[in-house]
Design an enzyme around this catalytic site. Sequence first.
Site, PDB file in Angstrom:
ATOM      1  N   GLY A 254       0.983  -1.344  -0.108  1.00 39.05           N
ATOM      2  CA  GLY A 254       0.076   0.029  -0.150  1.00 39.05           C
ATOM      3  C   GLY A 254       0.560   0.996   0.653  1.00 39.05           C
ATOM      4  O   GLY A 254       0.831   2.498   0.011  1.00 39.05           O
ATOM      5  N   ASP A 255       1.850   1.429   0.855  1.00 42.32           N
ATOM      6  CA  ASP A 255       2.957   2.312   0.992  1.00 42.32           C
ATOM      7  C   ASP A 255       3.540   2.609  -0.563  1.00 42.32           C
ATOM      8  O   ASP A 255       3.891   3.432  -0.592  1.00 42.32           O
ATOM      9  CB  ASP A 255       3.483   2.197   1.891  1.00 42.32           C
ATOM     10  CG  ASP A 255       3.151   1.746   3.545  1.00 42.32           C
ATOM     11  OD1 ASP A 255       2.160   2.593   3.515  1.00 42.32           O
ATOM     12  OD2 ASP A 255       3.872   0.739   3.968  1.00 42.32           O
ATOM     13  N   ALA A 256       3.867   0.961  -1.238  1.00 41.92           N
ATOM     14  CA  ALA A 256       4.697   1.539  -2.080  1.00 41.92           C
ATOM     15  C   ALA A 256       3.619   2.083  -3.629  1.00 41.92           C
ATOM     16  O   ALA A 256       3.519   2.994  -4.382  1.00 41.92           O
ATOM     17  CB  ALA A 256       5.120   0.226  -2.929  1.00 41.92           C
TER      18      ALA A 256
END
Length: 294
Positions: A254-256
């Site tokens: 999700g951060d990527a």
Amino acid sequence: MTDRPQVVVVGDVATDVVVVLSGEPAPSSDRPAAIRSRGGGAGANVAAHLARLGTPVLLAGCIGDDAAGAGLTAELAAAGVALRLRTVPGSATGTIVSLVEPDGQRSMLADRGANLELRPDDVPVPPPGGHLHLSGYTLLDPGSRGAGLGALEAAVAAGCTVSLDPASTGPLARYGVDRWLADTAAATLLLPNADEARLLTGCTDESDAARALARRHRIVAVTLGADGALWASGDLLLHRPAHPTDVVDTTGAGDAFAAGLLAAWLAAPEADPAVALDAGLARAAEVVRRAGAR
């Protein structure tokens, strides 16, 4: 690189201890696993991805006065992230244990450590025309909440755009959906996953949830795991499929996605939203197939 807005990321810096499980669950017995430690934390992950994508970025956060904090600081600086990390005496740097099942899905055990000590004066306001990315974890604990809310308010007052990741359904539900929606109403871009979107709206369908959130925020991008992602803005609802890949570990995906989408959107905010969605999905696919959060 310098013609893009500078991004200030506010969020956790942590060591990820990733436990990739194999075999069937074995209560009261042993289970094989591959165990690795690496840099993590939602804020640090997004900042590192943005730097590698060529977006000027500064990370604001807290670390402990320990070897882990020093190591993570050096790693982030080497990745090209400008840092404003305060060392908190007597506190340990955050540690997250990620338990990854054979299908790539994970659950997390969080000791946020020094991240809970974030103060309003730890966070700079983005420059004119800049952008603030705020990890929802910052808002979900009383220790760091004031800093997160202050950062959001200051960025909006300065005319900056703001993106926000709701972070996690459990802490979000404990915080209170109505309270969270009121506190974050000024965010420009919301980045929930499907479960978070459903929780925030009460809708059972992800498309309905995205539309409902787009009535509150200018842009909403909802990640759907293997089904890709949705972009909702005004009357527009756009779906893009996930990039085909072999899933090894979804930790940090999700951060990527957030970083890939932000890098593309900030570079060309008036471009076709499909470009930003595809950029986020491509970055997420790279992470899940190589089992590396950043």
